[in-house]
Scaffold this active site. Sequence first.
Site, PDB file in Angstrom:
ATOM      1  N   GLY A  88      51.731 -20.004  80.525  1.00 45.73           N
ATOM      2  CA  GLY A  88      51.845 -19.799  81.999  1.00 45.73           C
ATOM      3  C   GLY A  88      52.108 -21.136  82.777  1.00 45.73           C
ATOM      4  O   GLY A  88      51.387 -22.037  83.221  1.00 45.73           O
ATOM      5  N   THR A  89      53.444 -21.176  83.203  1.00 44.14           N
ATOM      6  CA  THR A  89      54.002 -22.608  83.354  1.00 44.14           C
ATOM      7  C   THR A  89      55.158 -22.404  84.668  1.00 44.14           C
ATOM      8  O   THR A  89      55.838 -21.374  84.354  1.00 44.14           O
ATOM      9  CB  THR A  89      54.446 -23.503  82.382  1.00 44.14           C
ATOM     10  OG1 THR A  89      53.593 -23.456  81.463  1.00 44.14           O
ATOM     11  CG2 THR A  89      54.971 -24.980  82.768  1.00 44.14           C
ATOM     12  N   THR A  90      55.303 -23.435  85.335  1.00 40.72           N
ATOM     13  CA  THR A  90      56.397 -23.590  86.349  1.00 40.72           C
ATOM     14  C   THR A  90      56.971 -24.520  86.306  1.00 40.72           C
ATOM     15  O   THR A  90      56.314 -25.879  86.092  1.00 40.72           O
ATOM     16  CB  THR A  90      56.240 -22.896  87.698  1.00 40.72           C
ATOM     17  OG1 THR A  90      57.186 -22.607  88.296  1.00 40.72           O
ATOM     18  CG2 THR A  90      55.160 -23.873  88.477  1.00 40.72           C
TER      19      THR A  90
END
Length: 498
Positions: free
Chosen positions: A319-321
């Site tokens: 879960g990354t941006t």
Amino acid sequence: MEIDFDALNRPGSSHTSGWRRMPAVAGDGMVATSHPLATRAGLRALEQGGNAVDAALAAAAVLAVAEPTDNGIGGDAFALVWDDAEVVGINGSGRSPAIVDVQAATASGARSVTVPGAVRAWADLAQRFGRLDLGAAVAPAADLAERGVACTPRIADKWAVAERAPWPAPRIAERFRLPELARTLRRIAEEGPEAFYSGETAEAIASATWLTVDDLAAHRSEWVEPVSYDYRGIEVCELPPNGQGVAALLALALYDGLEPGLHSQIEAMKLALADTEAVVHDGPLPGDFFAPERLAARRAFVDPSAALDPPPYEQPHGGTTYLAVVDGAGMAVSLIQSVYESFGSGVVAPGTGVVLQNRAAGFSSDPGHPNALAPGRRPFHTIIPGMLLEGGTLLGPFGVMGGRMQPQGHFQVVTRLVDHADDPQAALDAPRWRVEEGRRVLVEPGLGRHADALRRLGHDVVQPIDRHTFGVGQAILRVGDALVGGSDGRGDGYAAGI
């Protein structure tokens, strides 16, 4: 009128014109993120006199609110900054507790939490490079958390299937609000990073995890020298371990000496991932990691007529941006932040709205491995920002989010840019593959025509329908005195300039 949002997840030519998406082009600055509000926040910071770092921090703070599945102030952040003719890196990852009385961390829950490093990294970037202060970046995000965000398609989809979601999942276009997070962000905007690493927020984090208030107070970012590989005249820069950026560089180095083609790309990536899994930890690489003789020995394992069975390795779905910014003066920022898996540990620090990461799950379960759990140690880390140089000058920032897809995405975007001369939007939208354990390789619909040929070579080819498997990226390149950028069509955002 009703909108068939389910059609968003049905690939096929019936949902497209057949024409490609054009890249963004601008002359005086550009921001590329995975969320429209974050891109707008970055542009607004540039318009208010901020530089690329100010814009990146404004966008990062908004992403912490608008994409809570993937990132937030309970996670870590890494960045590369081009300024004054050099690339500088910051490692904003946190450590395990200073006192550890267990053999292993857990995949989620209280013993999966490492010290969140994002807020400190934001503050350090603002202090060293910014024209505006940290409060200018964080205050608008606090207002947004209070006012609410209309949920975008990608986030609605990820939220709905997240196993550890702390709040009910909104539907597409439904507004969600995070009032406790808004209050925490306001304190950070007004008081600086100490509002997070001491006082009531730190006490709340400690009360819910195996961390202590002393662990939080002791946390510091680390300024680091990037590692790089010259791939056919383009210098590809990544952060050194404890991150996995070296996997992308090693794959490029291996592929550089192999017969061009999809099979060789996949095999080079397999070897690079296996090597990285074996050696990357909170310490330096072996001195011979990129030695020509070692590269030649590893390439010798690649059989043009058969797929490899490399050692097994873990395949977390992150879960990354990721975001990219270049300003009119030529400063560039490549920034990535994450809570690891969707909603991280699943633990929310009471009364703060802070979802805490589960980065301790990145430690090896083998007690003899250099990446084994130990007191005050940073785990193997998936998030990696990238930067490209040409002739010793800036070409541009790029990155692809998504757990172990990240080095694979970096490798594929770089080969599209360099070998195919794609513009950033075309490179990001090109169909991707994803290496998993053994001979298993996932391919997007656009690579379906190659599936039979890969199977004949022994690859276990799977064509999933989940686009999240293949990551979401952004990229901006300098072309003459202008900027050309792109934002991945697998995400919700866009690239735009001034």
